[in-house]
Design a protein around this motif. Structure first.
Motif, mmCIF file in Angstrom:
data_model
loop_
_atom_site.group_PDB
_atom_site.id
_atom_site.type_symbol
_atom_site.label_atom_id
_atom_site.label_comp_id
_atom_site.label_asym_id
_atom_site.label_seq_id
_atom_site.Cartn_x
_atom_site.Cartn_y
_atom_site.Cartn_z
ATOM 1 N N PHE A 1 63.315 45.393 80.285
ATOM 2 C CA PHE A 1 64.208 44.528 79.519
ATOM 3 C C PHE A 1 65.644 45.034 79.442
ATOM 4 N N GLY A 2 65.864 46.304 79.785
ATOM 5 C CA GLY A 2 67.219 46.833 79.782
ATOM 6 C C GLY A 2 67.654 47.352 78.424
ATOM 7 N N ILE A 3 68.717 48.138 78.422
ATOM 8 C CA ILE A 3 69.157 48.804 77.206
ATOM 9 C C ILE A 3 69.751 47.839 76.192
ATOM 10 N N PRO B 1 67.114 43.164 72.598
ATOM 11 C CA PRO B 1 66.956 43.361 71.151
ATOM 12 C C PRO B 1 65.803 44.310 70.853
ATOM 13 N N ALA B 2 65.932 45.033 69.762
ATOM 14 C CA ALA B 2 64.937 46.054 69.414
ATOM 15 C C ALA B 2 63.539 45.471 69.283
ATOM 16 N N GLU B 3 63.439 44.267 68.734
ATOM 17 C CA GLU B 3 62.116 43.666 68.519
ATOM 18 C C GLU B 3 61.409 43.314 69.821
ATOM 19 N N LYS B 4 62.127 43.367 70.940
ATOM 20 C CA LYS B 4 61.512 43.042 72.224
ATOM 21 C C LYS B 4 61.065 44.281 72.984
ATOM 22 N N ARG B 5 61.572 45.445 72.607
ATOM 23 C CA ARG B 5 61.286 46.652 73.377
ATOM 24 C C ARG B 5 59.981 47.282 72.896
ATOM 25 N N ASN B 6 58.864 46.665 73.286
ATOM 26 C CA ASN B 6 57.550 47.173 72.921
ATOM 27 C C ASN B 6 56.517 46.643 73.902
ATOM 28 N N ILE B 7 55.307 47.187 73.834
ATOM 29 C CA ILE B 7 54.258 46.836 74.789
ATOM 30 C C ILE B 7 53.798 45.389 74.636
ATOM 31 N N VAL B 8 53.924 44.822 73.435
ATOM 32 C CA VAL B 8 53.533 43.425 73.237
ATOM 33 C C VAL B 8 54.433 42.509 74.059
ATOM 34 N N ALA B 9 55.742 42.771 74.020
ATOM 35 C CA ALA B 9 56.672 41.966 74.808
ATOM 36 C C ALA B 9 56.426 42.160 76.297
ATOM 37 N N VAL B 10 56.098 43.370 76.703
ATOM 38 C CA VAL B 10 55.771 43.625 78.118
ATOM 39 C C VAL B 10 54.570 42.781 78.522
ATOM 40 N N ALA B 11 53.544 42.742 77.667
ATOM 41 C CA ALA B 11 52.344 41.961 77.978
ATOM 42 C C ALA B 11 52.647 40.474 78.064
ATOM 43 N N ASN B 12 53.560 39.999 77.227
ATOM 44 C CA ASN B 12 53.914 38.581 77.238
ATOM 45 C C ASN B 12 54.677 38.187 78.492
ATOM 46 N N TYR C 1 53.487 52.024 77.968
ATOM 47 C CA TYR C 1 53.636 51.691 76.551
ATOM 48 C C TYR C 1 55.010 52.069 76.005
ATOM 49 N N LEU C 2 55.551 53.208 76.439
ATOM 50 C CA LEU C 2 56.757 53.743 75.813
ATOM 51 C C LEU C 2 58.019 53.561 76.650
ATOM 52 N N ALA C 3 57.920 53.718 77.963
ATOM 53 C CA ALA C 3 59.111 53.661 78.818
ATOM 54 C C ALA C 3 59.359 52.282 79.411
ATOM 55 N N SER C 4 58.302 51.555 79.738
ATOM 56 C CA SER C 4 58.487 50.298 80.469
ATOM 57 C C SER C 4 59.333 49.261 79.723
ATOM 58 N N PRO C 5 59.310 49.191 78.373
ATOM 59 C CA PRO C 5 60.193 48.208 77.720
ATOM 60 C C PRO C 5 61.666 48.410 78.057
ATOM 61 N N ASP C 6 62.119 49.666 78.136
ATOM 62 C CA ASP C 6 63.513 49.919 78.513
ATOM 63 C C ASP C 6 63.767 49.519 79.956
ATOM 64 N N ILE C 7 62.787 49.796 80.820
ATOM 65 C CA ILE C 7 62.955 49.518 82.244
ATOM 66 C C ILE C 7 62.923 48.011 82.520
#
Length: 483
Positions: free
Chosen positions: A123-125, A128-139, A115-121
């Protein structure tokens, strides 16, 4: 050029609320950086006057993420108040508590990584901020997200079965536990009919470790260097073998080269540790008395535990530990981002331990409580998901708490997180006049790697937006961004 100050408030994708201040000189170079814990924690004070047996229930309210950790640490301390040491608990009580604890570590590590670390891993640093979340990971990676959700659910179901509910439940009582496990409860986790079973959890844990190892191979240059700095490491180890221990053991500390600094019984901690304070944070700075504030601070948590233990008792996790250690030629690993790798190894270890316990008939025993000669002081230390957690209570002749001292995992990591913030700020912000989202995220990543539970040290009400401000040396606002 005027001096500047950057403020990040609050830090995002962590439990609780924190603030970062970065000070820059006239040339735009970072002079210093601080992680502030901006709210006051009053548990040590207002628990005074309560009967000792209430402590394992009350202290859970420190946090909704790690209540089990506080419940178990307090229970170990309260056991001592009724004259029962860890080795004197019944086998059933010990194993039920351990099962609860392993379920907590498993679900908490799942929560942090997916939930917290995988968005950085994923999608990369620079994402965009709106993509770094668990919803984007699920998509974008439905299989990974699904496994993360179900793995966390499995750990939470273990907690619910033992403590009655997933958050703020109760299992431990003074000297033991108040309930046993049933055959039906065991089968629920073994047969896979209603939820993926424990064998699936083990298999998925191994798959996620492989994912992380492959990611590291492809991104080793920045992972190895990001917020990397030498430190001491502290964790519990088995009293006889030095193996990784999460529930009960000796406190061991090693320096950045692997030299042993400390190896003591956990109840001796108060003779070996002090806590410093700073005017800019409510969170204290623990350090080993012998080595002083400057040299005696430790990291705690998954990375520290990999560095302090000699082996892991479960076979699959031990194989992964050996691979992890081989990368640094069996020397301590001081690379902050490798904490995520270490965390996944612990997830696998806990899954293996859970299986061992589910197959143990002692879980269904009926000898639940031990008794001893009452004392007026009790100390309980465990390895919470985020690191070494210490609870100490003193009581009067009526059994009312007169003193409480809590050193939470995030407190131990306070100095380490501050150093990480300074290291990253110097690397990415020096001589950069413009605030960019990737810059801010990298500063937060240095904190996020520790999975800090700031809510264990803070209490805040209402909505807290992220506000970043640039001021000149006179305090005039130059630039501001809000999200």
């Amino acid at each position: 050029m005027s001096t500047k100050k950057i403020i990040i408030e609050p830090v995002t994708r962590v439990e609780g609320h924190g603030k970062v201040t970065i000070k820059m000189d006239e040339n735009g170079k970072v002079e210093d950086a601080f992680l502030h814990i901006v709210e006051f924690r009053g548990f040590e004070k207002f628990i005074q006057g309560h009967p000792y047996w209430e402590a394992p229930v009350l202290v859970q309210r420190l946090c909704g993420i790690c209540p089990v950790s506080h419940h178990i640490a307090a229970a170990k301390a309260i056991d001592q108040l009724v004259g029962v040491d860890p080795e004197n608990l019944t086998p059933t009580a010990t194993k039920l508590r351990r099962l609860l604890h392993y379920g907590q570590v498993f679900q908490s590590h799942s929560l942090h990584f997916f939930y917290l670390a995988s968005p950085d891993i994923l999608f990369g640093i620079n994402a965009p901020a709106e993509k770094r979340n668990i919803v984007a990971v699920a998509n974008e990676n439905q299989e990974l997200a699904k496994k993360g959700i179900l793995m966390r659910k499995f750990g939470q179901e273990i907690i619910k079965a033992l403590a009655g509910k997933k958050i703020h439940g109760i299992l431990a009582v003074p000297g033991g536990v108040h309930k046993t496990f049933t055959k039906e409860e065991k089968e629920y986790f073994l047969d896979g009919k209603q939820i993926p079973n424990i064998d699936t959890m083990i298999a998925w844990s191994k798959e996620v470790i492989d994912f992380m190892k492959n990611y590291h191979t492809e991104n080793a240059a920045w992972i190895d260097n990001f917020a990397s700095y030498p430190s001491n490491h502290l964790g519990l180890v088995d009293k006889e073998t030095g193996a990784l221990e999460l529930y009960d053991g000796r406190l061991r500390s090693v320096d950045f080269e692997g030299n042993e600094l400390l190896n003591i019984e956990d109840i001796e901690y108060r003779y070996h540790f002090k806590e410093a304070v700073e005017p800019w944070s409510y969170l204290k700075f623990p350090y080993m008395t012998k080595y002083g504030r400057k040299e005696g601070w430790n990291r705690v948590g998954p990375l520290a535990r990999m560095n302090t233990c000699s082996n892991i008792t479960t076979p699959f996790a031990e194989i992964e530990r050996q691979i992890f250690k081989a990368y640094t030629q069996n020397k301590p690993n001081n690379m902050t981002m490798h904490t995520h790798w270490a965390r996944l190894i612990e997830m696998l270890h806990c899954a293996e331990l859970i299986k061992e316990l589910l197959l143990d008939d002692d879980l269904m025993g009926t000898d639940l409580v031990s008794k001893g000669t009452p004392r007026n002081k009790g100390i309980g230390i465990i390895e919470a998901p985020r690191g070494t957690l210490i609870h100490e209570y003193h009581t009067d002749d009526k059994g009312l708490i007169t003193k409480c001292n809590l050193i939470v995992s995030t407190t131990h990591n306070n100095e380490a997180m501050n150093r990480g913030v300074r290291a990253v700020a110097n690397e990415v912000l020096s001589e950069k006049p413009e605030i960019t989202e990737p810059m801010l995220n990298q500063v937060e990543m240095a904190i996020r790697a520790y999975d800090p539970c700031l809510s264990c040290a803070t209490h805040a009400l209402g909505q807290m937006p992220l506000i970043v401000q640039l001021e000149d040396k006179h305090g005039n606002l130059i630039d501001e961004k809000i999200r």
